[in-house]
Design a protein around this motif. Structure first.
Motif, PDB file in Angstrom:
ATOM      1  N   THR A  82     -77.233  30.547  -2.991  1.00 20.39           N
ATOM      2  CA  THR A  82     -77.876  31.665  -2.307  1.00 20.39           C
ATOM      3  C   THR A  82     -78.953  31.110  -1.397  1.00 20.39           C
ATOM      4  OG1 THR A  82     -77.467  33.118  -4.160  1.00 20.39           O
ATOM      5  CG2 THR A  82     -79.187  33.791  -2.641  1.00 20.39           C
ATOM      6  N   TYR A  83     -78.982  31.586  -0.168  1.00 17.42           N
ATOM      7  CA  TYR A  83     -80.039  31.172   0.747  1.00 17.42           C
ATOM      8  C   TYR A  83     -80.888  32.375   1.096  1.00 17.42           C
ATOM      9  CZ  TYR A  83     -82.516  29.533   4.829  1.00 17.42           C
ATOM     10  OH  TYR A  83     -83.505  29.224   5.723  1.00 17.42           O
ATOM     11  N   TYR A  87     -87.798  38.028   5.637  1.00 14.15           N
ATOM     12  CA  TYR A  87     -87.791  39.472   5.434  1.00 14.15           C
ATOM     13  C   TYR A  87     -86.686  39.933   4.485  1.00 14.15           C
ATOM     14  CZ  TYR A  87     -90.973  39.145   9.266  1.00 14.15           C
ATOM     15  OH  TYR A  87     -92.040  38.792  10.049  1.00 14.15           O
ATOM     16  N   ALA A  93     -74.276  31.086   0.602  1.00 16.51           N
ATOM     17  CA  ALA A  93     -73.988  29.917   1.424  1.00 16.51           C
ATOM     18  C   ALA A  93     -72.830  29.140   0.797  1.00 16.51           C
ATOM     19  CB  ALA A  93     -75.236  29.042   1.522  1.00 16.51           C
ATOM     20  N   ILE A 304     -87.206  24.683  13.886  1.00 16.15           N
ATOM     21  CA  ILE A 304     -87.224  26.084  14.267  1.00 16.15           C
ATOM     22  C   ILE A 304     -85.856  26.483  14.790  1.00 16.15           C
ATOM     23  CG2 ILE A 304     -88.281  27.767  15.820  1.00 16.15           C
ATOM     24  CD1 ILE A 304     -90.545  25.416  16.017  1.00 16.15           C
ATOM     25  N   ARG A 310     -90.189  32.902  19.805  1.00 18.61           N
ATOM     26  CA  ARG A 310     -89.640  33.923  18.926  1.00 18.61           C
ATOM     27  C   ARG A 310     -88.745  33.362  17.826  1.00 18.61           C
ATOM     28  NH1 ARG A 310     -86.491  38.160  21.876  1.00 18.61           N
ATOM     29  NH2 ARG A 310     -87.620  39.631  20.600  1.00 18.61           N
ATOM     30  N   GLY A 311     -88.701  32.064  17.679  1.00 17.31           N
ATOM     31  CA  GLY A 311     -87.786  31.457  16.705  1.00 17.31           C
ATOM     32  C   GLY A 311     -88.215  31.676  15.262  1.00 17.31           C
ATOM     33  N   THR A 312     -87.467  31.057  14.362  1.00 11.94           N
ATOM     34  CA  THR A 312     -87.759  31.165  12.938  1.00 11.94           C
ATOM     35  C   THR A 312     -87.826  29.763  12.364  1.00 11.94           C
ATOM     36  OG1 THR A 312     -86.248  33.045  12.976  1.00 11.94           O
ATOM     37  CG2 THR A 312     -87.023  32.316  10.830  1.00 11.94           C
ATOM     38  N   ALA A 313     -88.917  29.428  11.717  1.00 13.73           N
ATOM     39  CA  ALA A 313     -89.015  28.113  11.088  1.00 13.73           C
ATOM     40  C   ALA A 313     -88.175  28.125   9.817  1.00 13.73           C
ATOM     41  CB  ALA A 313     -90.470  27.806  10.757  1.00 13.73           C
ATOM     42  N   SER A 316     -84.999  24.018   5.419  1.00 13.89           N
ATOM     43  CA  SER A 316     -83.986  23.046   5.045  1.00 13.89           C
ATOM     44  C   SER A 316     -83.154  22.715   6.270  1.00 13.89           C
ATOM     45  CB  SER A 316     -83.095  23.632   3.955  1.00 13.89           C
ATOM     46  OG  SER A 316     -81.876  22.935   3.901  1.00 13.89           O
ATOM     47  N   GLY A 388     -94.521  37.587  21.301  1.00 13.80           N
ATOM     48  CA  GLY A 388     -95.325  36.538  20.686  1.00 13.80           C
ATOM     49  C   GLY A 388     -96.497  36.048  21.516  1.00 13.80           C
ATOM     50  N   PHE A 401     -98.472  38.055  15.641  1.00 13.57           N
ATOM     51  CA  PHE A 401     -97.039  38.354  15.723  1.00 13.57           C
ATOM     52  C   PHE A 401     -96.454  38.553  14.324  1.00 13.57           C
ATOM     53  CE2 PHE A 401     -92.726  36.618  17.364  1.00 13.57           C
ATOM     54  CZ  PHE A 401     -92.242  37.910  17.466  1.00 13.57           C
ATOM     55  N   GLN A 402     -96.896  37.730  13.404  1.00 15.24           N
ATOM     56  CA  GLN A 402     -96.403  37.857  12.036  1.00 15.24           C
ATOM     57  C   GLN A 402     -96.846  39.186  11.422  1.00 15.24           C
ATOM     58  OE1 GLN A 402     -97.474  34.615   9.487  1.00 15.24           O
ATOM     59  NE2 GLN A 402     -96.163  35.325   7.843  1.00 15.24           N
ATOM     60  N   LYS A 405     -94.574  41.862  12.922  1.00 14.06           N
ATOM     61  CA  LYS A 405     -93.220  41.854  12.363  1.00 14.06           C
ATOM     62  C   LYS A 405     -93.235  42.382  10.922  1.00 14.06           C
ATOM     63  CE  LYS A 405     -89.698  39.887  13.624  1.00 14.06           C
ATOM     64  NZ  LYS A 405     -89.277  38.702  14.320  1.00 14.06           N
TER      65      LYS A 405
ATOM     66  N   ASN B   3     -84.040  19.646  -1.370  1.00 11.72           N
ATOM     67  CA  ASN B   3     -84.204  18.725  -0.266  1.00 11.72           C
ATOM     68  C   ASN B   3     -85.516  17.988  -0.449  1.00 11.72           C
ATOM     69  OD1 ASN B   3     -84.312  17.421   2.186  1.00 11.72           O
ATOM     70  ND2 ASN B   3     -83.390  19.146   3.260  1.00 11.72           N
ATOM     71  N   PHE B   7     -90.421  20.603   5.092  1.00 15.96           N
ATOM     72  CA  PHE B   7     -90.747  20.966   6.464  1.00 15.96           C
ATOM     73  C   PHE B   7     -91.835  22.032   6.471  1.00 15.96           C
ATOM     74  CE2 PHE B   7     -86.221  19.703   6.812  1.00 15.96           C
ATOM     75  CZ  PHE B   7     -86.459  18.531   7.505  1.00 15.96           C
ATOM     76  N   VAL B   9     -93.243  25.407   7.502  1.00 14.98           N
ATOM     77  CA  VAL B   9     -92.751  26.689   8.000  1.00 14.98           C
ATOM     78  C   VAL B   9     -93.934  27.597   8.308  1.00 14.98           C
ATOM     79  CG1 VAL B   9     -90.490  26.710   6.899  1.00 14.98           C
ATOM     80  CG2 VAL B   9     -92.463  27.553   5.661  1.00 14.98           C
ATOM     81  N   SER B  10     -93.755  28.391   9.328  1.00 12.11           N
ATOM     82  CA  SER B  10     -94.752  29.400   9.655  1.00 12.11           C
ATOM     83  C   SER B  10     -94.064  30.379  10.573  1.00 12.11           C
ATOM     84  CB  SER B  10     -95.968  28.792  10.344  1.00 12.11           C
ATOM     85  OG  SER B  10     -95.600  28.281  11.598  1.00 12.11           O
ATOM     86  N   HIS B  11     -94.791  31.384  10.946  1.00 15.07           N
ATOM     87  CA  HIS B  11     -94.178  32.408  11.772  1.00 15.07           C
ATOM     88  C   HIS B  11     -94.287  32.043  13.250  1.00 15.07           C
ATOM     89  CE1 HIS B  11     -93.095  36.428  13.159  1.00 15.07           C
ATOM     90  NE2 HIS B  11     -92.604  36.602  11.962  1.00 15.07           N
ATOM     91  N   ALA B  12     -93.367  32.593  14.052  1.00 12.32           N
ATOM     92  CA  ALA B  12     -93.424  32.419  15.499  1.00 12.32           C
ATOM     93  C   ALA B  12     -94.709  33.068  16.027  1.00 12.32           C
ATOM     94  CB  ALA B  12     -92.200  33.075  16.133  1.00 12.32           C
ATOM     95  N   PRO B  13     -95.242  32.715  17.147  1.00  9.35           N
ATOM     96  CA  PRO B  13     -94.776  31.649  18.018  1.00  9.35           C
ATOM     97  C   PRO B  13     -95.235  30.265  17.547  1.00  9.35           C
ATOM     98  CG  PRO B  13     -96.678  32.698  18.980  1.00  9.35           C
ATOM     99  CD  PRO B  13     -96.391  33.438  17.718  1.00  9.35           C
ATOM    100  N   PHE B  14     -94.554  29.275  18.018  1.00 11.58           N
ATOM    101  CA  PHE B  14     -94.822  27.915  17.567  1.00 11.58           C
ATOM    102  C   PHE B  14     -95.635  27.130  18.584  1.00 11.58           C
ATOM    103  CE2 PHE B  14     -90.965  29.535  15.669  1.00 11.58           C
ATOM    104  CZ  PHE B  14     -91.364  29.538  14.341  1.00 11.58           C
TER     105      PHE B  14
END
Lengths: 422, 322
Positions: A82-83, A87, A93, A304, A310-313, A316, A388, A401-402, A405, B3, B7, B9-14
């Motif tokens: 499960t991944y 949100y 997976a 990202i 607007r991407g998502t970090a 993995s 953003g 932005f967070q 959202k 893993n 890495f 992680v955080s929210h956009a924008p980067f």
């Protein structure tokens, strides 16, 4: 793209020009497929380790859930996990050990005679994930199809590439959309420099400014179609649907060559900010993409999905390239701007940068305290186009932005809960 | 999916444009340097002493408050240093040490921290402190008395006080040029018009303060002063005089523009600035106080949340009862 200590110049957000060169990433030994996981708890897997899947085969993963995901590779299932994504979204997976492609008969039959009603259940598997179901959902009310020739984030240039170099597929795809009942206009938006290439696409061409965030749907609606989208409404409600150029090319490929598109273009933004477009089989883990491009990752980096605004970090690098994945950005640990716990000082930078004229300074105070309903009623939370830029300019480095959202997500959760109560 | 690599992680924008509160504070301090140099060159070491003590005290008060609140120290962003600097600039060079200590306490703790710290203060902390000092120890800000032992080579009179009680006649000997280059009595950082103009231009150029507020403040002040002057030239001084005396310029560029207490939308900024300019002249000419900037800006701070409701219509907002 950083503001210097001295000087008043603000950086302009122009799009990177898509390079023609494209590198093919070889088929990975192990692929991964993501299938939406149903929200109910008593889900039962019907797929098991050791099962074989064919390219184009429907992936029946859960009992009683109609499969809409198709496999993009042929091979044996070796692992099911499960991944968890952002949100509350979760996926099953499936790790698949790949062998040479063997096409599923059902999908071959489908591609021989593509039609809206047969394609639409599978459309989310096509590169660019077009949503064809809206044409059925809104009957014939969709009168305008807008093909976005630019990407919805900076540095990413997948749609640009498709619009410029997949012209025959685009043309076939435009023809497909023109034949959909009710569709009166098919508009391709492109910057001026791409005009000579896109003119032959058969679509109506609209020149747009190559400046972020002018290419986001809400602004295309306002600037090109003259309709201001009421806050919180979908564009489809107003008879307009947005489709990525890459998705149009994918549909065009089915129409013209009768083959299923199983590879997509991906923009890789490297550590130094340089961009490279690669063609990659959907389902390829990012690790394999990095390996093929000689990129090594290490602890502390940031990966990202999508572009810088607007991407998502992700946590993995085994995440696969999905139909919706347009870009992958790698940031050095030292290049990562930190967020802070500083409060809003009411400087007003966000107000001046907000393309939707929102009262961000007041909004963020409501959101910080979890007053989402008030944020929506008093501060027009739903007007946000999610570009953003407010977080980009904030001197306090607040994750505005967070907050936005999260606020929208929480509100949608409340609404869903209310609907269920009724 | 275990893993070994972790890495971030955080929210956009980067991306971030690199602007920070620290940078803005340092910009403000750099902008204050010309006026400060003038003050120190005129009044010598006592002026430097007041400024240094004021900055140090302001930062210590904030550090103390951080300690009491069990917060991470926040003095590194220099915002309290800016408050200390500006408070020091408003004081006369002869201010005793205890007034600086109490004043910075009033500015940092009473003016800002009790409202929740940076960004939460409804009134400009510097002005809150100076207003309380002004009301509690009126002699401390009486520049006649304070600077009586100085003889820097020009007539050491406080023009606003002279004109208020003796009429325009009393200041007829002071030319506008002399006021511009700071040949008047006043606080450490307030007399030199040209230095404050340079500082203000620097801040506007760097985007730290908004030109809308500064310009509308000055324009509002000039227009109101002109109307008074036209009505009775013997009693009310000319607009240029009001512009270059008292706290006008430090108010226009450093005090009225304070982020937390000033509006952020275009039209509200104009109303806020012009209102402060208007009230300044009103208080100076027909009010009880010699200089009106302090109370004018504080009053506009009070009105700020209301004025700032005048904002543009957001994208896609549907007016239901329009």
């Amino acid at each position: 793209m950083k503001r210097s200590f001295f000087g008043s110049a603000t950086p302009a957000f122009k799009y990177a020009v898509s390079p023609h060169k494209i590198e093919d990433i070889p088929m990975p030994e192990q692929a991964m497929l993501f299938v939406d996981q149903p929200k109910n708890r008593d889900r039962k897997y019907v797929i098991k380790i050791g099962d074989t899947v064919k390219t184009g085969q429907k992936l029946n993963v859960f009992d009683g859930v109609e499969a809409t995901t198709i496999s993009t590779v042929t091979g044996t299932v070796t692992d099911i996990q499960t991944y968890r994504s952002d949100y509350g979204q979760t996926y099953a997976a499936l790790t698949i050990k790949t062998v040479n492609d063997d096409m599923d008969e059902a999908i071959v039959a489908l591609t021989q005679a593509p039609a809206l009603n047969t394609l639409s259940p599978y459309s989310s598997n096509l590169p660019g994930a077009p949503n064809l179901s809206v044409f059925e959902q809104y009957a014939s009310a969709i009168h305008t199809v807008v093909i976005n020739g630019l990407d919805d984030d900076l540095l990413v240039s997948v749609n640009q590439w498709a619009a410029q170099y997949l012209t025959s597929n685009i043309k076939a795809g435009v023809g497909f959309f023109k034949d959909i009942p009710g569709v009166k206009r098919v508009i391709l938006t492109a910057p001026e420099r791409m005009l000579s290439v896109v003119n032959s696409s058969g679509a109506e061409i609209s020149v747009i400014e190559e400046i972020y965030p002018k290419v986001l749907p809400a602004f295309i609606m306002r600037d090109l179609l003259g309709t201001v989208l009421p806050a919180g409404d979908t564009t489809e409600k107003h008879g307009v649907t947005f489709i990525k150029a890459e998705a149009v090319a994918a549909i065009g490929q089915i129409v013209s060559t009768k083959t299923l598109p199983i590879s997509k273009v991906l923009t890789v933004v490297k550590r130094d900010g340089s961009c490279q477009n690669v063609r990659v089989r959907m389902g390829t883990p990012l690790k394999s993409v990095f390996d093929a491009l000689n990129i090594t990752t290490q602890t502390g980096d940031r990966i990202i999905l999508g572009g810088p605004m607007r991407g998502t970090a992700i946590y993995s690098e085994n995440i696969p390239v999905l139909a919706t994945t347009d870009g992958v950005t790698i940031q050095n640990a030292s290049d990562i701007p930190r967020v802070s716990t500083d409060p809003c000082t009411n400087c007003g930078e966000c107000i001046r940068v907000c393309p939707a004229d929102m009262p961000v300074n007041v909004l963020v105070r409501y959101l910080e305290n979890g007053l989402y309903q008030e944020a929506k009623d008093l501060c027009d939370l739903l007007s946000c186009v999610e570009c953003g830029l407010c977080s980009y300019v904030c001197p306090s480095k607040m994750p505005i932005f967070q907050y936005i959202k999260l606020g929208k997500y929480e509100l949608s959760q409340i609404e869903t809960a209310e609907e269920q109560d009724e | 999916m275990s893993n070994a690599k972790k890495f971030v992680v955080s929210h956009a924008p980067f991306w971030h444009n690199g602007d920070s509160i620290t940078a803005r504070s340092y910009h403000t301090m750099i902008a204050a340097i010309p006026a400060l140099l003038f003050g120190i060159s005129t009044y010598g070491v006592p002026a430097a002493r007041v400024i240094a003590l004021s900055i140090a005290c302001a930062m210590l008060w904030e550090l103390g408050m951080n300690y009491i609140n069990r917060q991470e120290p926040t003095i590194a962003n220099a915002s309290s240093a800016v408050i200390g600097l500006l408070f020091g600039m408003l004081l006369p060079a002869t201010a005793p040490w205890w007034i600086v200590v109490i004043g910075t306490f009033l500015a940092i703790i009473v003016g800002r921290e009790i409202f929740g710290g940076m960004g939460g203060n409804p009134f400009n902390p510097v002005l809150t402190a100076i207003a309380i000092v002004m009301l509690s120890w009126p002699d401390m800000l009486d520049y006649y008395g304070a600077l009586v032992n100085y003889n820097p080579g020009f007539s050491m009179i406080y023009p606003l006080e002279a004109v208020k009680f003796q009429g325009v006649e009393a200041v007829s000997g002071i030319s506008i040029v002399n006021l511009l280059i700071g040949k008047q009595a006043g606080g450490i950082g307030t007399p030199c018009g040209i230095a404050l103009f340079i500082g203000g231009a620097y801040l506007i150029y760097n985007g730290v303060i908004r030109w809308e507020i500064s310009i509308s403040f000055i324009v509002g002040l000039l227009i109101t002063a002109h109307l008074f002057n036209a009505a009775d030239p013997a009693k009310y001084a000319c607009p240029g005089f009001h512009l270059l005396t008292g706290y006008t310029l430090i108010g226009a560029f450093f005090l009225a523009t304070e982020d937390a207490t000033s509006p952020v939308n275009f039209i509200p900024m104009l109303i806020y600035g012009a209102g402060a300019g208007f009230l300044t002249v009103l208080i100076r000419n027909i009010g009880a106080y010699v200089d009106g900037v302090v109370f004018a800006v504080l009053l506009m701070n009070l009105a700020n949340p209301l004025i700032d409701r005048l904002r543009p219509k957001p994208l896609g907002k549907v007016l239901e009862n329009a």
